[in-house]
Design an enzyme around this catalytic site. Structure first.
Site, PDB file in Angstrom:
ATOM      1  N   ASP A 441      -1.545  19.091   9.921  1.00 20.29           N
ATOM      2  CA  ASP A 441      -1.713  19.552   8.712  1.00 20.29           C
ATOM      3  C   ASP A 441      -1.964  18.876   7.444  1.00 20.29           C
ATOM      4  O   ASP A 441      -1.621  17.326   7.774  1.00 20.29           O
ATOM      5  CB  ASP A 441      -0.517  20.636   8.373  1.00 20.29           C
ATOM      6  CG  ASP A 441      -0.983  21.900   7.794  1.00 20.29           C
ATOM      7  OD1 ASP A 441      -2.212  22.052   7.105  1.00 20.29           O
ATOM      8  OD2 ASP A 441      -0.146  22.752   7.858  1.00 20.29           O
ATOM      9  N   ASP A 498      -6.822  29.668   7.202  1.00 13.84           N
ATOM     10  CA  ASP A 498      -5.689  30.421   7.202  1.00 13.84           C
ATOM     11  C   ASP A 498      -5.752  32.034   7.106  1.00 13.84           C
ATOM     12  O   ASP A 498      -4.647  32.620   7.246  1.00 13.84           O
ATOM     13  CB  ASP A 498      -4.638  30.029   6.123  1.00 13.84           C
ATOM     14  CG  ASP A 498      -3.940  28.760   6.328  1.00 13.84           C
ATOM     15  OD1 ASP A 498      -4.047  28.342   7.615  1.00 13.84           O
ATOM     16  OD2 ASP A 498      -3.275  28.342   5.339  1.00 13.84           O
TER      17      ASP A 498
END
Ligand code: DGJ
Length: 694
Positions: A441, A498
């Protein structure tokens, strides 16, 4: 004297010409030329005329337009001596080398001690042209701007399409009309960004997804790019891509651009999309085991967030496996004292409060369910509230009074000590456990953009991959904040967004397929009530949208009703039965006659089979569905066409529409000219149609 070079693939030709030892310009880039074409004649024919009111000759729009040769548009190179004085090079020919499908150039400016090198390679299978440039200096110089080799843009084009986006809404198309002057996109965030995917499509007038001409570009770099699309006063147009300005803060003797990928298509935007998809999948992404089917993922982020409880995770893993998951990814929250996003990034040790016996009990359970294990890291980041920051505050990038992002700072990846620390910490976890996947990430922009930071990340990834070649890596940055061919040379999947809202995802992945194949594009079935949009979406639509790409689940499976479990299990089985051919298929965007329908066709390389996904994003203006034209079929062939999810036909669909009842045998000519008529449906539903050539 004119020197010429020519590169060809089945779909295009590129001709470069250098006059009187000056840098070459691209004098032709378009549909494939006949083998016998006289390229010297093309070099002469492509010169445009001049008239009064200007210079007495036309400065070339070369692969690196030079201000010193009176090129008054945006030049390809802007550099200074170490002391800051501007340098204006004028390069002349040194040598050119032609090898199979490549040509490389060396030009020099001996007075300034500079050498300019450029390379073009055309891939006969994928059709993509890869090009990059390198500058070598006898003394250190400061680089303000360095374009990868510059392309002309088509004159018969009215607009350009570039990309913008935001968290949970990546890959928005930006259409801008060409006009005199420059459109400049510049990304100073230090990562590829949701807002700045480094791509450009220039459709010729009238081009659609399936028809007409278009050219496409992608700059394969993860540190932020600059794009210039400029129309000069004489009417010529140029496209430049390079690192964003200011990324190279130190004087140096060597600078290199990233690779610019370019392709010309005579089959609409899809010709560009297919070339980029194939090139990424077949040339850039390196899978540890290319023969392994892409596994169905389960990711626990939206189920538990930071609340890691062993029993709950085990129960979730059991249910996920029953639904068909094959890889369990343990997301953020397993390390340090990470109970929320305010602490512990950098402290990559298992949290003994949550995992008193380490990760083994969880991993053993996951393996017992027949799944492999993946784990989340955010290596480049550090929280001020972390042991590593307390011990090494000097490892953080940027000023100490900087604004934080998600309460975190960025580690200086140009610092070898930082890279060694991260390599050892990550290797310790990978070495101690049977891990086949990292979700990597990157949740904030850089305090100061820096090319050295990106090179440092690439070096760490390369080192980890060499040490742990069996581990696949997913590039995530708050969803789709780091998607580009540079990072994908070191990773195998992207977390596209997301947003697990299937309606939003439908559009995001539709547009992303202009560059990304199914095999790298993660898509998960989210919770019934979407956590980022609040929308409540039926499980069947959520499942089919995920099944368009590399499928996974991210909801808490304990929330699923029996009907939802059955529906999801069924779609997952369908995906598993089809994933191997779909992994290697081309994704073709369809030109839907109904703006409410977003449709695509995934077609096998052999043309033997295809699947159409027609997603109804909203209620149609007209009453009945419009025929959906397919593409890429053999007009003479007959196709057996069937509705996969006939069981989803609503009782409100009441006509004698043929596909409602049974499969059909139709010619490619009919399917492409008239199109396929589908049953009436509600918004937020998907028709899935399989086709087999007879
Ligand atoms: C942002 C990612 O995009 C999410 O999927 C999740 O991994 C969180 N970070 C974890 O902090």
């Amino acid at each position: 004297m004119i020197r010429t070079w020519r590169l060809d693939s089945a779909q295009q030709s590129l001709v470069l010409a250098s006059r009187d030892d000056r840098l070459p310009e691209i004098v032709y880039w378009g549909a494939r030329l006949p083998n016998a074409e006289d390229v010297q004649a093309i070099a002469l024919a492509s010169r445009i005329d001049i008239t009064d009111g200007g210079l007495d000759a036309l400065p070339e729009l070369s692969i690196c337009p030079e201000a010193a040769r009176s090129f008054h548009g945006h030049s390809g190179l802007s550099l200074r001596c170490e002391n800051g004085a501007a340098m204006q090079p004028k390069f002349t020919f040194v040598e050119a080398r032609e090898e199979l499908d490549t040509v490389s150039f060396v030009f020099g400016d001996s007075a300034l001690g500079l050498t300019y090198k450029a390379k073009f390679a055309i891939d006969p299978q994928t059709q993509v042209i890869s090009t990059s440039a390198r500058l070598e200096a006898a003394q250190p110089v400061r680089m303000d701007w360095f374009a990868a080799p510059v392309f002309p843009a088509p004159a018969h084009s009215d607009e350009m399409i570039d990309f913008t986006g935001r968290w949970c809404d990546e890959f928005q198309l930006n259409r801008t009309a060409w006009s005199a002057g420059m459109r400049c996109r510049e990304n100073h965030t230090g990562r590829t960004g949701h807002e700045h995917f480094p791509g450009l499509i220039v459709p010729s007038r009238g081009a659609t997804n399936t028809d007409g001409c278009a050219v496409g570009f992608h700059y394969g770099w993860s540190g932020g790019h600059k794009m210039v699309a400029e129309e000069l006063p004489d009417g010529r147009r140029q496209v430049q891509f390079g690192h964003a300005t200011g990324l190279e803060s130190e004087p140096a003797k060597v600078f290199e651009t990233a690779v610019l990928y370019a392709v010309h298509s005579s089959s609409g935007l899809n010709g560009c999309a297919v070339a980029f998809q194939r090139h990424l999948r077949d040339r850039i992404v390196k899978l540890p085991d290319p023969k392994r089917s892409r596994p169905v993922h389960y990711n626990c982020w939206e189920a538990v967030y930071f609340d890691h409880q062993l029993d709950a995770l085990k129960e979730i893993a059991t249910l996920a496996a029953q639904l068909g998951a094959e890889r369990f990814v343990l997301d953020d929250g397993w390390f340090g004292k990470r109970d929320d996003d305010s602490s512990s990034l950098g402290d990559w040790q298992v949290d003994p409060r949550k995992y008193p016996d380490g990760l083994d009990p969880l991993i053993t359970h996951i393996h017992a369910q027949g799944m492999t294990f993946g784990i989340w890291f955010e290596p480049e980041m550090v929280n001020p509230d972390s042991d590593v920051f307390r011990a090494h505050p000097d490892w953080a990038l940027g000023p100490s009074d900087q604004l934080l992002g998600r309460q975190q700072m960025v580690l200086d990846m140009a610092n070898a000590q930082v890279r060694t620390y991260l390599f050892e910490r990550i290797s310790a976890i990978l070495g101690a456990h049977d891990v086949d996947y990292i979700k990597w990430d990157h949740n904030r922009v850089l305090p100061v953009p820096s090319a050295a930071q990106t090179r440092g990340v690439y070096a760490l990834l390369d080192q980890l991959r060499a040490a742990h070649p069996q581990v696949e890596i997913e590039s995530c940055a708050s969803g789709g904040g780091r998607i580009d061919f540079g990072i994908l040379g070191r990773t195998q999947r992207v977390w596209l967004s997301d947003s697990n809202d299937a309606l939003e995802r439908l559009r995001i992945q539709h547009n992303a397929s202009l560059f990304l194949p199914m095999s790298v594009t993660g898509s998960h079935v989210g919770p019934r009530t979407c956590h980022t949009s609040g929308r409540v979406i039926d499980i069947r639509f959520r499942a089919w949208v995920a099944a368009q790409r590399h499928m996974g689940f991210e909801m808490d499976p304990r929330e699923l009703s029996k009907e939802e479990r059955n529906a999801l299990g069924g779609v997952t089985q369908w995906w598993k039965a089809n994933r191997d051919w779909m992994t290697h298929a081309d994704i073709l965007r369809l030109d839907s006659a109904d703006p409410a329908v977003l449709a695509e066709q995934q077609i096998a390389r052999t043309g033997e089979r295809f699947v159409v996904f027609a997603g109804k994003a909203e209620t149609s203006r007209q009453i009945s569905p419009r025929p959906l034209r397919l593409t890429g079929l053999d007009p003479q062939a007959t196709y057996h066409v069937d509705l996969v999810n006939r069981a989803e036909i609503s009782t409100r669909s009441r006509g004698d529409q043929a596909l409602r009842e049974a499969p059909l045998e139709l010619s490619g000519a009919y399917l492409m000219s008239h199109g396929l008529t589908l049953p009436w449906s509600f918004p937020e539903t998907m028709w899935v149609v399989e086709g087999h050539r007879q």
